[in-house]
Design an enzyme around this catalytic site. Structure first.
Site, PDB file in Angstrom:
ATOM      1  N   ARG A 256       0.850  -1.182   0.000  1.00 53.74           N
ATOM      2  CA  ARG A 256       0.000   0.000   0.000  1.00 53.74           C
ATOM      3  C   ARG A 256       0.886   1.232   0.000  1.00 53.74           C
ATOM      4  NH1 ARG A 256      -4.941   0.169   4.086  1.00 53.74           N
ATOM      5  NH2 ARG A 256      -3.418  -0.131   5.715  1.00 53.74           N
TER       6      ARG A 256
ATOM      7  N   THR B 145      -1.106   7.432  -0.719  1.00 56.07           N
ATOM      8  CA  THR B 145      -2.365   7.328  -1.485  1.00 56.07           C
ATOM      9  C   THR B 145      -3.211   6.144  -1.044  1.00 56.07           C
ATOM     10  OG1 THR B 145      -1.371   5.862  -3.136  1.00 56.07           O
ATOM     11  CG2 THR B 145      -1.201   8.241  -3.540  1.00 56.07           C
TER      12      THR B 145
ATOM     13  N   ASP C 232      -2.280  -4.379  12.658  1.00 51.58           N
ATOM     14  CA  ASP C 232      -1.664  -4.762  11.382  1.00 51.58           C
ATOM     15  C   ASP C 232      -1.518  -6.280  11.346  1.00 51.58           C
ATOM     16  OD1 ASP C 232       0.473  -3.348   9.125  1.00 51.58           O
ATOM     17  OD2 ASP C 232       0.578  -5.499   9.523  1.00 51.58           O
TER      18      ASP C 232
ATOM     19  N   ASP D  67       2.065  -7.707  10.727  1.00 49.69           N
ATOM     20  CA  ASP D  67       2.941  -7.562  11.900  1.00 49.69           C
ATOM     21  C   ASP D  67       2.554  -8.554  12.987  1.00 49.69           C
ATOM     22  OD1 ASP D  67       4.583  -5.609  10.916  1.00 49.69           O
ATOM     23  OD2 ASP D  67       3.435  -3.946  11.766  1.00 49.69           O
TER      24      ASP D  67
HETATM   25  N1  URA Z   1      -4.378  -4.070   7.029  1.00 49.78           N
HETATM   26  C1  URA Z   1      -4.164  -4.504   8.277  1.00 49.78           C
HETATM   27  O1  URA Z   1      -3.260  -5.297   8.541  1.00 49.78           O
HETATM   28  N2  URA Z   1      -4.965  -4.028   9.269  1.00 49.78           N
HETATM   29  C2  URA Z   1      -5.969  -3.168   9.028  1.00 49.78           C
HETATM   30  O2  URA Z   1      -6.685  -2.794   9.962  1.00 49.78           O
HETATM   31  C3  URA Z   1      -6.174  -2.737   7.701  1.00 49.78           C
HETATM   32  C4  URA Z   1      -5.368  -3.213   6.720  1.00 49.78           C
END
Ligand code: URA
Length: 226
Positions: free
Chosen positions: A121, A125, A217, A220
């Site tokens: 990502r 943007t 995340d 992670d």
């Molecule tokens: N990606 C993630 O890992 N967590 C989110 O909340 C949104 C996208």
């Protein structure tokens, strides 16, 4: 029947909330997801739960898989028995968090093939940028299940499915753990023909493209890289 004793139907069958959205609200799925959301869940706990949840979700997403009939011998007689052709199925992982779902799905369908799409990502943007794409041969004859734990902005899922459609597969489904109204709207607008399976629909996205309340995340948390 006393209403308090009436079975909660919503907890016994996956809820098809629209033509292309299935909420997998089985109690086992919901329980494990709640444990995963907790910020004090360790990396190993998170990964174990994701693995278990993926098996349970595989059960729902493969419910309508085509079957063939073959002749087999039981110890007593010959019979016509139904089997699936797992090799026709491809799990496509959106890197890197999608890999957290693969192991559980493959333990249920060990013959499935695996493809990978690498997208990141752009932090400013939030658009998806492709850096890797590797699929098995003969995609025109295959049914695809795209996996990514989080359907947030929808940009990665849309970009991955845009790319996969160019290979003319027989079908495409999308499976995630968590999504939000924004992610569903974006994916359904771009690909109304792709059914979405999710274990939860959370409240909203924040300004950084994270799902609230969410689980943080996913990459992670799976790989312990925070
Ligand atoms: N990606 C993630 O890992 N967590 C989110 O909340 C949104 C996208």
């Amino acid at each position: 029947m006393n209403p308090s004793l009436a079975p909660d139907v919503s907890a016994t069958a996956p809820q098809k909330t629209s033509a292309s959205l299935t909420l997998i609200d089985h109690p086992l799925v919901q329980h494990k997801l709640s444990l995963m959301r907790r910020k004090d869940a360790s990396t190993s706990t998170f990964r174990t739960l994701l693995n278990e949840l993926s098996m349970l979700m595989a059960y729902e997403v493969t419910r309508d898989m085509p079957m063939q009939t073959i002749e087999i011998e039981t110890p007593l007689e010959t019979m016509q028995a139904k089997v699936i052709d797992g090799k026709k199925l491809v799990f496509v992982s959106i890197l890197r968090a999608g890999n957290g779902i693969l192991e559980g799905m493959l333990s249920v369908v060990p013959g499935a093939r695996v493809g990978h799409v690498g997208l990141y990502r752009d932090p400013s943007t939030l658009e998806a940028v492709e850096y890797y794409f590797k699929m098995p041969q003969g995609m025109q004859e295959r049914d695809i299940i795209v996996v990514d734990p989080m359907l947030a902005t929808g940009n990665s899922a849309i970009a991955a499915i845009d790319r996969l459609k160019k290979l003319n597969p027989k079908s495409i489904k999308f499976v995630c753990l968590l999504t939000c109204p924004e992610g569903i709207a974006a994916l359904q607008a771009a690909h109304p023909d792709v059914p979405i399976f999710t274990a939860a629909i959370d409240r909203q996205l924040n300004d950084h493209g994270y799902i609230l309340p969410g689980l943080g995340d996913a990459g992670d948390r799976i790989f312990g890289t925070q």
